[in-house]
Design a protein around this motif. Structure first.
Motif, PDB file in Angstrom:
ATOM      1  N   GLU A 120      12.444  59.063 -34.138  1.00 34.96           N
ATOM      2  CA  GLU A 120      12.627  59.419 -35.546  1.00 34.96           C
ATOM      3  C   GLU A 120      11.602  58.781 -36.478  1.00 34.96           C
ATOM      4  OE1 GLU A 120      15.007  61.517 -36.911  1.00 34.96           O
ATOM      5  OE2 GLU A 120      15.393  62.083 -34.821  1.00 34.96           O
ATOM      6  N   LEU A 121      11.051  57.650 -36.078  1.00 32.98           N
ATOM      7  CA  LEU A 121      10.150  56.900 -36.957  1.00 32.98           C
ATOM      8  C   LEU A 121       8.811  56.663 -36.273  1.00 32.98           C
ATOM      9  CD1 LEU A 121      12.632  54.115 -38.168  1.00 32.98           C
ATOM     10  CD2 LEU A 121      12.116  56.264 -39.332  1.00 32.98           C
ATOM     11  N   SER A 122       7.754  56.649 -37.066  1.00 28.93           N
ATOM     12  CA  SER A 122       6.449  56.265 -36.527  1.00 28.93           C
ATOM     13  C   SER A 122       6.321  54.744 -36.573  1.00 28.93           C
ATOM     14  CB  SER A 122       5.320  56.930 -37.311  1.00 28.93           C
ATOM     15  OG  SER A 122       5.348  56.520 -38.666  1.00 28.93           O
ATOM     16  N   SER A 123       5.444  54.205 -35.758  1.00 35.78           N
ATOM     17  CA  SER A 123       5.363  52.746 -35.596  1.00 35.78           C
ATOM     18  C   SER A 123       4.974  52.022 -36.881  1.00 35.78           C
ATOM     19  CB  SER A 123       4.359  52.406 -34.489  1.00 35.78           C
ATOM     20  OG  SER A 123       3.074  52.934 -34.807  1.00 35.78           O
ATOM     21  N   ASP A 124       4.330  52.731 -37.815  1.00 32.04           N
ATOM     22  CA  ASP A 124       3.936  52.072 -39.058  1.00 32.04           C
ATOM     23  C   ASP A 124       5.040  52.119 -40.126  1.00 32.04           C
ATOM     24  OD1 ASP A 124       3.846  54.787 -39.527  1.00 32.04           O
ATOM     25  OD2 ASP A 124       1.976  54.726 -40.683  1.00 32.04           O
ATOM     26  N   GLN A 125       6.211  52.680 -39.768  1.00 37.57           N
ATOM     27  CA  GLN A 125       7.304  52.806 -40.739  1.00 37.57           C
ATOM     28  C   GLN A 125       8.395  51.743 -40.564  1.00 37.57           C
ATOM     29  OE1 GLN A 125       8.291  56.918 -39.819  1.00 37.57           O
ATOM     30  NE2 GLN A 125       7.382  57.626 -41.739  1.00 37.57           N
ATOM     31  N   TYR A 126       8.349  50.999 -39.482  1.00 42.19           N
ATOM     32  CA  TYR A 126       9.427  50.039 -39.238  1.00 42.19           C
ATOM     33  C   TYR A 126       8.951  48.884 -38.362  1.00 42.19           C
ATOM     34  CZ  TYR A 126       9.929  51.604 -34.379  1.00 42.19           C
ATOM     35  OH  TYR A 126       9.710  51.866 -33.052  1.00 42.19           O
ATOM     36  N   GLU A 127       9.717  47.826 -38.388  1.00 43.55           N
ATOM     37  CA  GLU A 127       9.573  46.721 -37.449  1.00 43.55           C
ATOM     38  C   GLU A 127      10.909  46.544 -36.746  1.00 43.55           C
ATOM     39  OE1 GLU A 127       6.903  43.173 -38.613  1.00 43.55           O
ATOM     40  OE2 GLU A 127       7.853  43.807 -40.495  1.00 43.55           O
ATOM     41  N   MET A 128      10.871  46.300 -35.435  1.00 48.77           N
ATOM     42  CA  MET A 128      12.096  46.050 -34.685  1.00 48.77           C
ATOM     43  C   MET A 128      12.159  44.571 -34.322  1.00 48.77           C
ATOM     44  SD  MET A 128      13.703  48.014 -31.375  1.00 48.77           S
ATOM     45  CE  MET A 128      14.063  49.474 -32.364  1.00 48.77           C
ATOM     46  N   MET A 186      26.275  55.722 -37.313  1.00 47.95           N
ATOM     47  CA  MET A 186      25.820  56.807 -38.182  1.00 47.95           C
ATOM     48  C   MET A 186      25.449  58.058 -37.377  1.00 47.95           C
ATOM     49  SD  MET A 186      25.278  57.923 -41.235  1.00 47.95           S
ATOM     50  CE  MET A 186      25.179  56.520 -42.370  1.00 47.95           C
ATOM     51  N   TYR A 187      24.836  57.860 -36.192  1.00 55.27           N
ATOM     52  CA  TYR A 187      24.285  59.010 -35.463  1.00 55.27           C
ATOM     53  C   TYR A 187      24.981  59.262 -34.123  1.00 55.27           C
ATOM     54  CZ  TYR A 187      20.760  58.329 -39.038  1.00 55.27           C
ATOM     55  OH  TYR A 187      20.127  58.169 -40.255  1.00 55.27           O
ATOM     56  N   ASP A 188      26.154  58.662 -33.926  1.00 57.81           N
ATOM     57  CA  ASP A 188      26.932  58.892 -32.696  1.00 57.81           C
ATOM     58  C   ASP A 188      26.109  58.584 -31.450  1.00 57.81           C
ATOM     59  OD1 ASP A 188      29.374  59.811 -33.937  1.00 57.81           O
ATOM     60  OD2 ASP A 188      28.339  61.676 -34.401  1.00 57.81           O
ATOM     61  N   LEU A 189      25.545  57.403 -31.405  1.00 57.69           N
ATOM     62  CA  LEU A 189      24.708  56.988 -30.285  1.00 57.69           C
ATOM     63  C   LEU A 189      25.378  55.881 -29.478  1.00 57.69           C
ATOM     64  CD1 LEU A 189      21.303  56.672 -32.195  1.00 57.69           C
ATOM     65  CD2 LEU A 189      22.022  58.594 -30.769  1.00 57.69           C
ATOM     66  N   GLU A 190      24.965  55.773 -28.226  1.00 55.06           N
ATOM     67  CA  GLU A 190      25.313  54.606 -27.423  1.00 55.06           C
ATOM     68  C   GLU A 190      24.280  53.512 -27.709  1.00 55.06           C
ATOM     69  OE1 GLU A 190      28.011  54.281 -25.545  1.00 55.06           O
ATOM     70  OE2 GLU A 190      28.640  56.323 -26.049  1.00 55.06           O
ATOM     71  N   LYS A 191      24.663  52.279 -27.451  1.00 52.75           N
ATOM     72  CA  LYS A 191      23.751  51.167 -27.692  1.00 52.75           C
ATOM     73  C   LYS A 191      22.431  51.368 -26.944  1.00 52.75           C
ATOM     74  CE  LYS A 191      23.368  46.127 -27.252  1.00 52.75           C
ATOM     75  NZ  LYS A 191      24.025  44.884 -26.787  1.00 52.75           N
ATOM     76  N   SER A 192      22.514  51.862 -25.705  1.00 55.40           N
ATOM     77  CA  SER A 192      21.327  52.047 -24.874  1.00 55.40           C
ATOM     78  C   SER A 192      20.387  53.121 -25.404  1.00 55.40           C
ATOM     79  CB  SER A 192      21.744  52.396 -23.445  1.00 55.40           C
ATOM     80  OG  SER A 192      22.514  53.596 -23.431  1.00 55.40           O
ATOM     81  N   GLU A 193      20.862  53.957 -26.325  1.00 55.72           N
ATOM     82  CA  GLU A 193      20.059  55.067 -26.840  1.00 55.72           C
ATOM     83  C   GLU A 193      19.314  54.725 -28.130  1.00 55.72           C
ATOM     84  OE1 GLU A 193      22.712  58.930 -25.508  1.00 55.72           O
ATOM     85  OE2 GLU A 193      23.420  57.763 -27.231  1.00 55.72           O
ATOM     86  N   VAL A 194      19.635  53.590 -28.739  1.00 63.48           N
ATOM     87  CA  VAL A 194      19.134  53.300 -30.083  1.00 63.48           C
ATOM     88  C   VAL A 194      17.625  53.156 -30.127  1.00 63.48           C
ATOM     89  CG1 VAL A 194      19.105  51.554 -31.915  1.00 63.48           C
ATOM     90  CG2 VAL A 194      21.280  52.339 -30.973  1.00 63.48           C
ATOM     91  N   ILE A 195      17.048  52.396 -29.222  1.00 67.46           N
ATOM     92  CA  ILE A 195      15.608  52.142 -29.280  1.00 67.46           C
ATOM     93  C   ILE A 195      14.823  53.439 -29.126  1.00 67.46           C
ATOM     94  CG2 ILE A 195      13.665  51.032 -28.117  1.00 67.46           C
ATOM     95  CD1 ILE A 195      15.491  48.658 -27.540  1.00 67.46           C
ATOM     96  N   SER A 196      15.210  54.286 -28.181  1.00 65.87           N
ATOM     97  CA  SER A 196      14.490  55.548 -27.999  1.00 65.87           C
ATOM     98  C   SER A 196      14.688  56.464 -29.197  1.00 65.87           C
ATOM     99  CB  SER A 196      14.945  56.242 -26.709  1.00 65.87           C
ATOM    100  OG  SER A 196      16.332  56.536 -26.755  1.00 65.87           O
ATOM    101  N   TYR A 197      15.879  56.428 -29.805  1.00 64.02           N
ATOM    102  CA  TYR A 197      16.136  57.248 -30.987  1.00 64.02           C
ATOM    103  C   TYR A 197      15.253  56.796 -32.146  1.00 64.02           C
ATOM    104  CZ  TYR A 197      18.694  59.613 -34.739  1.00 64.02           C
ATOM    105  OH  TYR A 197      19.025  60.411 -35.805  1.00 64.02           O
ATOM    106  N   LEU A 224      17.064  59.090 -40.384  1.00 65.47           N
ATOM    107  CA  LEU A 224      16.903  57.641 -40.211  1.00 65.47           C
ATOM    108  C   LEU A 224      15.845  57.101 -41.168  1.00 65.47           C
ATOM    109  CD1 LEU A 224      17.672  55.065 -38.727  1.00 65.47           C
ATOM    110  CD2 LEU A 224      15.989  55.653 -36.957  1.00 65.47           C
ATOM    111  N   LEU A 225      14.793  57.864 -41.407  1.00 67.02           N
ATOM    112  CA  LEU A 225      13.752  57.430 -42.338  1.00 67.02           C
ATOM    113  C   LEU A 225      14.330  57.259 -43.740  1.00 67.02           C
ATOM    114  CD1 LEU A 225      10.790  56.819 -42.943  1.00 67.02           C
ATOM    115  CD2 LEU A 225      10.424  59.273 -43.289  1.00 67.02           C
ATOM    116  N   SER A 226      15.130  58.228 -44.178  1.00 68.90           N
ATOM    117  CA  SER A 226      15.757  58.152 -45.495  1.00 68.90           C
ATOM    118  C   SER A 226      16.728  56.977 -45.572  1.00 68.90           C
ATOM    119  CB  SER A 226      16.480  59.460 -45.797  1.00 68.90           C
ATOM    120  OG  SER A 226      17.272  59.350 -46.955  1.00 68.90           O
ATOM    121  N   LEU A 227      17.529  56.804 -44.537  1.00 63.18           N
ATOM    122  CA  LEU A 227      18.521  55.725 -44.528  1.00 63.18           C
ATOM    123  C   LEU A 227      17.853  54.358 -44.543  1.00 63.18           C
ATOM    124  CD1 LEU A 227      21.611  55.257 -44.366  1.00 63.18           C
ATOM    125  CD2 LEU A 227      21.332  55.058 -41.887  1.00 63.18           C
ATOM    126  N   LEU A 228      16.832  54.187 -43.736  1.00 63.87           N
ATOM    127  CA  LEU A 228      16.132  52.901 -43.696  1.00 63.87           C
ATOM    128  C   LEU A 228      15.430  52.629 -45.016  1.00 63.87           C
ATOM    129  CD1 LEU A 228      15.254  50.406 -42.084  1.00 63.87           C
ATOM    130  CD2 LEU A 228      13.298  51.724 -41.251  1.00 63.87           C
TER     131      LEU A 228
END
Length: 307
Positions: A287-295, A272-283, A254-258
């Protein structure tokens, strides 16, 4: 892992699995790309925007089997007096809004659409010509990124991507000279490049977007019209290659893709990662540290961007 008998053989000088060949030829070359994949599309095609999660995964995991070509199809030359899309009741820009929102909600790739009431795109040809100039002068990958940024600007952030200043801004953010490229696209040569794509689309018998055509060395292939599930494209590639099984590459982290995409919607991460919608935030948090992304969230869909 299975247990294999390990043998150290004085005569061969090998410590390893019993029965391992002492001499052998290994081919480390990538398999020859014998398949041509043509993606016929348009910057303002809502169903092409909806296809992006599936298309990205298909290219990421199976792109080593084919050469990928993006072809501009020319969805809208201009608005006229008659209906442009009778099947969807579209005669003018304002008629697009309801259809776009329906597509966005169904496929969960957000589309606002109010730009088509407030500052409508009058033709898809200008951004298509810019795509062709970037493709000619730079690289397919940069042109494809331009197409993505243009769609984000149009569908999500309500910008008129046929407006000169908007096109220049999008190109500048790719690290290119936006004014020079947009100016070149407005010359006769820019339309000539676009006409070449139109001719190719006609020769491929394409009448709707998105259309993906997979063609082998014998010029025999498969046409997939409209957005389809991921498995359809994989099965189509198997059929054209006449392979029983394909060897997909591992999905990128996910880090590489983002880092490459800069912005990803929930649906894109799910596909991309075969996830349910409910699983995305925890995933994402795993995979990412808080300083690598904004949601963030827009139109009821969450998305992440690089900080």
């Amino acid at each position: 892992m299975k247990n294999h008998p390990m043998v150290c053989d004085l005569e061969t000088g090998v410590c390893g699995v019993a029965g391992e060949e002492e001499l052998g030829i290994i081919d480390f070359n990538q398999p020859k790309k014998s398949i041509e994949v043509y993606y016929v599309t348009d910057p303002i095609c809502s169903h092409c925007w909806a296809l992006e999660p599936v298309l990205r995964r298909f290219i990421e995991q199976y792109g080593h089997y084919f050469n990928f070509h993006t072809i501009m199809g020319g969805l809208l030359e201009k608005w006229g007096d008659g209906p442009v899309d009778p099947a969807n009741g579209i005669s003018g820009p304002a008629d697009v809004v309801g259809h776009w929102r329906e597509v966005g909600e169904y496929y969960r790739m957000p589309i606002d659409g109010t730009v088509m009431m407030n500052n409508p795109v009058q033709s898809s040809y200008p951004p298509s010509r810019v795509f062709k100039v970037i493709q000619k002068n730079q690289h397919d990958a940069i042109a494809f990124e331009y197409l993505r940024r243009a769609r984000e600007a149009l569908f999500v952030f309500n910008q008129n991507i046929a407006d000169t200043s908007v096109m220049i801004d999008i190109v500048n953010k790719l690290g290119l000279d936006g004014a020079a490229i947009v100016n070149e696209s407005e010359q006769t040569s820019g339309q000539q490049l676009l006409n070449e794509d139109f001719d190719l689309a006609r020769n491929l018998s394409v009448r709707g977007f998105p259309t993906i055509i997979m063609m082998n060395e014998d010029n025999k292939g498969l046409k997939i019209v409209g957005g389809r599930p991921f498995v359809n494209y994989v099965e189509g590639l198997k059929q054209v290659l006449n392979f029983e099984e394909l060897q997909p590459k591992q999905q990128p982290s996910l880090l590489s893709l983002l880092g490459k995409e800069k912005l990803l919607f929930s649906k894109e991460i799910e596909v991309m990662y075969d996830l349910e919608k409910s699983e995305v935030i925890s995933y994402v948090k795993k995979e990412l540290s808080s300083d690598q992304y904004e949601m963030k969230e827009i139109l009821g869909e969450c998305y992440i961007t690089t900080k």
